[in-house]
Motif scaffolding. Structure first.
Motif, PDB file in Angstrom:
ATOM      1  N   ASN A 196       0.841  -1.194   0.000  1.00  0.00           N
ATOM      2  CA  ASN A 196       0.000   0.000   0.000  1.00  0.00           C
ATOM      3  C   ASN A 196       0.877   1.246   0.000  1.00  0.00           C
ATOM      4  OD1 ASN A 196      -2.870  -1.053   0.480  1.00  0.00           O
ATOM      5  ND2 ASN A 196      -1.724  -2.047   2.139  1.00  0.00           N
ATOM      6  N   TYR A 216       0.518   5.815  -1.132  1.00  0.00           N
ATOM      7  CA  TYR A 216      -0.289   6.907  -1.664  1.00  0.00           C
ATOM      8  C   TYR A 216       0.532   7.667  -2.700  1.00  0.00           C
ATOM      9  CZ  TYR A 216      -3.855   6.295   1.921  1.00  0.00           C
ATOM     10  OH  TYR A 216      -4.857   5.784   2.703  1.00  0.00           O
ATOM     11  N   GLU A 217      -0.167   8.142  -3.713  1.00  0.00           N
ATOM     12  CA  GLU A 217       0.502   8.978  -4.701  1.00  0.00           C
ATOM     13  C   GLU A 217      -0.389  10.164  -5.044  1.00  0.00           C
ATOM     14  OE1 GLU A 217       1.214   6.824  -8.268  1.00  0.00           O
ATOM     15  OE2 GLU A 217      -0.810   7.057  -9.005  1.00  0.00           O
ATOM     16  N   LYS A 218       0.255  11.206  -5.511  1.00  0.00           N
ATOM     17  CA  LYS A 218      -0.453  12.419  -5.909  1.00  0.00           C
ATOM     18  C   LYS A 218       0.177  12.911  -7.196  1.00  0.00           C
ATOM     19  CE  LYS A 218      -1.647  17.116  -4.414  1.00  0.00           C
ATOM     20  NZ  LYS A 218      -1.426  18.159  -3.382  1.00  0.00           N
ATOM     21  N   ALA A 246      -4.121  13.038  -2.646  1.00  0.00           N
ATOM     22  CA  ALA A 246      -3.418  11.767  -2.625  1.00  0.00           C
ATOM     23  C   ALA A 246      -4.423  10.626  -2.713  1.00  0.00           C
ATOM     24  CB  ALA A 246      -2.591  11.658  -1.353  1.00  0.00           C
ATOM     25  N   PRO A 290      -4.913   6.203  -2.878  1.00  0.00           N
ATOM     26  CA  PRO A 290      -4.214   4.985  -2.464  1.00  0.00           C
ATOM     27  C   PRO A 290      -3.988   4.020  -3.622  1.00  0.00           C
ATOM     28  CG  PRO A 290      -6.525   4.836  -1.877  1.00  0.00           C
ATOM     29  CD  PRO A 290      -6.329   6.204  -2.475  1.00  0.00           C
ATOM     30  N   THR A 317      -3.115   3.738 -10.145  1.00  0.00           N
ATOM     31  CA  THR A 317      -4.389   3.423  -9.504  1.00  0.00           C
ATOM     32  C   THR A 317      -5.338   2.655 -10.418  1.00  0.00           C
ATOM     33  OG1 THR A 317      -5.045   5.674 -10.116  1.00  0.00           O
ATOM     34  CG2 THR A 317      -4.332   5.318  -7.857  1.00  0.00           C
TER      35      THR A 317
END
Length: 705
Positions: free
Chosen positions: A576, A578-580, A586, A588, A633
């Protein structure tokens, strides 16, 4: 019924048409750094030989032949302002800047810089003997960013002085011409090849021109010593950039350019030259040394919608190796020990190109005050050892070890430049200089068990690593643009492979490989600012790739040949995070999500036929790619569908006295399918369209003096 008959025909032996096994088990050097038969090695390695390179192709890009190699994806973006998108078993698929994760070479000269970033624009077919594609654990013996290795080799010049020329014309006023002069003069062997390609481009605003030169001069100093000089030149005096498209724009019209292409006049100017020197010397009949040195210059100016990036690069290096070819306990033994040093210096500036970003104003599409000014230096110093041993007639053991040290040094000149005060948003207080050092040791082991002279089983294991590139380390803050990001660490991988290589009969060979790759600290887009357009990367992902590769090459009766390659790969995130990126918040990423820009299934099949009496040959090709994702994602809206395209080609060859003349025609995408040729990862405009139905007509002639 037809499929069963085709399969049965592959097993049919025809002694009157028995193939030379050397064509089905070519000699390679990339895996062991010495000559060895590909069939015997515990390595996945395939060769594109000169016959395939010249068989009714334009010859301007290695993407024209890469579909034949299972596990390797080289997508032609149909945009010469961008480098080819190259991946090997998923390594390099997520690259946002040129080629990374895969090592590229011409005649032993690296086309990658020490930070791992590479470019394939120097490789054209006119003077090549072959291209070797190696996948799997043994790629790690080439150091940083070596998830796979692609190595091109320039052929020796013909024994008699020979002048060759070729011309091709295709859709969108695509015109390519080349000339080659080669021969032997006393102890000097030479080959000089130059080419030029121009096109209006398939898409709007995609016109380009590209010049290439590749030459090799080999002088036999004595029976034990020879010296080789290499010279390569690549020039793109104008290349318009249509940019990639959003899914909505792609569906409306895949031929269109992005709206900002014409308003911002997005374009590229590039020039690259390198020269290499190779000295081969036999110390004894069992020992030899090889010294390779090279130096190059690369100037790159690229105009983007909101900025322009200018990079002036000097690079060079040395490679020294000692080889022993002897016996150990009266059994064949080979040992190679070497040192490798490479360095680069990038003088990098970024300019504002729109009037809104400067207090002094200006018009769109030109360089004004700059917002980045730095010198980036990178060095690597590697030591490697590799050995092969045959303890019995049935066993071949192969092992190697490589230690690497890579140093990154960024010197911020923008910080000390008083002129930045004229630019809005300029930061005159923060020094973005920094140094980072990475080290790694990569062991590899492999073994081949020769069950019978026609059947080999093999297994191997290795550990690889991949440092972040300067482009990925550029920013530590997406809002202010501060950098470099010294918190990043290399990706480290464990690679496993088992396989078999088998001759079903004298005319048919099958290769089968099963692999698994576990990697940690893979690089992902951690933060993105839609206003500044800065992206911050992080070494956060854990991944797993597992798959199967199979190829079959069969010389059928009556001058038919069947070749097919198929790859199946599951490439997934295993943790797991998070990205933005291109998003306001952000989001998951979960275990089990697919790694973007990787394909679960790819396939290639070719049925060819030759009629030697009239010098005629023809072939039908089928290329298949499954769907993929553009986002970590796995957003469905950014998921281009699977596609299958078919191509046909035909050629005639005449030999009259000292002349050899050849004509060809090929039609690609004969059913006019619409498809996405490549995706840019984690971008709101990720789609790069494939070509519609198109044709190429070609003529070549050579004369031996």
């Amino acid at each position: 019924m037809k499929i069963r008959l085709l399969i049965l025909s592959l097993f049919a032996s025809s002694f009157a048409f028995a193939a030379d096994k050397t064509t089905l088990s070519p000699t390679v050097v990339t895996a062991t750094r010495t000559e060895a038969k590909s069939f015997d090695l515990p390595v996945s390695i395939d060769v594109i030989d000169q016959e395939i390179l010249k068989d009714a192709k334009v010859g301007a890009s290695i993407s024209e032949v890469s579909q034949r190699i299972p596990g390797v994806v080289i997508n032609n973006r149909n945009n010469y302002a961008q480098e080819l998108a190259i991946s090997s078993r998923g390594f390099g698929a997520r690259s946002a800047f040129g080629v990374k994760g895969v090592r590229l070479y011409i005649d032993g000269i690296p086309l990658n810089t020490p930070d791992g970033q590479g470019a394939a624009g120097s490789i054209t077919f006119d003077s090549l003997e072959r291209i070797e594609f190696m996948r799997g654990p043994f790629s790690a013996l080439y150091g940083n960013s070596s998830g796979g290795v692609v190595q091109a080799f320039t052929r020796d010049g013909a024994k008699d002085p020979t002048l060759s020329g070729s011309f091709s014309y295709g859709k969108w006023d695509t015109f390519r011409e080349s000339s080659t002069f080669e021969g032997q003069a006393g102890n000097l062997n030479y080959i000089i090849s130059a080419s030029e390609i121009t096109s209006d481009g398939y898409r709007d605003f995609s016109k380009f021109k590209k010049d290439n030169l590749n030459s090799k001069f080999t002088y036999q100093i004595s029976a034990d010593t020879k010296a080789t000089v290499l010279l390569n030149y690549n020039n793109q005096p104008y290349t318009l950039d249509p940019q990639s498209l959003s899914p909505a724009d792609y569906l409306k019209n895949p031929k269109q350019a992005a709206a900002t292409s014409s308003t911002a006049q997005t374009r590229l100017f590039r020039q690259q030259t390198y020269t290499g020197f190779i000295l081969d010397h036999n110390l004894t009949d069992k020992q030899n040394i090889k010294l390779t040195s090279y130096f190059g210059i690369r100037d790159n100016l690229q105009y983007l919608p909101t900025s322009a990036s200018e990079v002036n690069r000097n690079y060079g290096g040395l490679d020294f190796r000692w080889n022993l070819n002897d016996t150990l306990f009266s059994r064949p033994f080979n040992l190679t020990v070497g040192l490798n040093y490479d360095e680069m210096e990038d003088k990098r500036k970024r300019y504002c190109v729109t009037s809104g970003c400067l207090s002094t104003g200006g018009s769109t599409g030109n360089k004004y005050k700059y917002s980045r000014d730095e010198v980036q230096n990178a060095y690597n110093f590697d030591q490697f050892i590799q050995a092969s041993f045959e303890p019995t007639d049935q066993w071949l053991l192969l092992a190697g070890l490589r230690h690497s040290k890579v140093t990154f040094n960024t010197k911020d000149h923008y910080f000390n430049d008083a002129t930045v005060s004229a630019e809005t948003g300029g930061d005159t207080t923060l020094d973005d200089s920094g140094i980072q050092v990475f080290t790694n040791t990569s062991p590899v082991f492999g073994a081949t068990f020769k069950v019978t002279p026609r059947l080999n089983l093999y297994a191997n294991y290795g550990r690889g690593f991949e440092t972040p590139t300067f482009a990925e380390m550029g920013y530590s803050n997406a809002t202010t643009g501060a950098g470099p990001n010294l918190s990043m660490v290399p990706t480290r991988s464990k690679n496993y492979e088992i396989g078999t290589k088998v001759f079903l009969n004298d005319n048919t060979r099958i290769n089968l490989a099963v692999f698994k790759i576990d990697a940690k600290n893979e690089i992902i887009a951690y933060d993105y600012n839609s206003t500044t357009k800065y992206t911050v990367y992080s070494s956060s992902a854990q991944t797993e790739r597992k798959g199967v590769e199979i190829s079959i090459d069969s010389r059928l009766p009556n001058n038919f040949n069947f070749y097919a390659a198929y790859s199946m790969m599951d490439a997934e995130f295993r943790n797991n995070f998070y990205e933005k990126n291109a998003s306001t918040s952000a989001v998951p990423v979960y275990p089990g999500m697919n790694i973007p820009a990787t394909y679960k299934n790819t396939g290639f099949a070719e049925l060819s036929w030759k009629y030697p009496v009239y010098g005629f040959s023809t072939a039908t090709e089928v290329v298949y790619f499954s769907d993929t994702y553009a986002y970590d994602t796995n957003i469905v809206a950014y998921r281009p569908g699977a596609y299958t395209i078919a191509n046909i080609r035909g050629s005639l060859e005449q030999k009259v006295d000292r002349w050899t003349i050849k004509e060809f025609i090929r039609i690609d995408n004969i059913f006019d399918r619409t498809y996405v040729a490549n995706v840019k990862v984690n971008s709101t405009t990720p789609f790069e369209p494939g070509l519609d139905r198109n044709y190429t007509l070609g003529l070549s002639a050579s004369y031996k003096f």
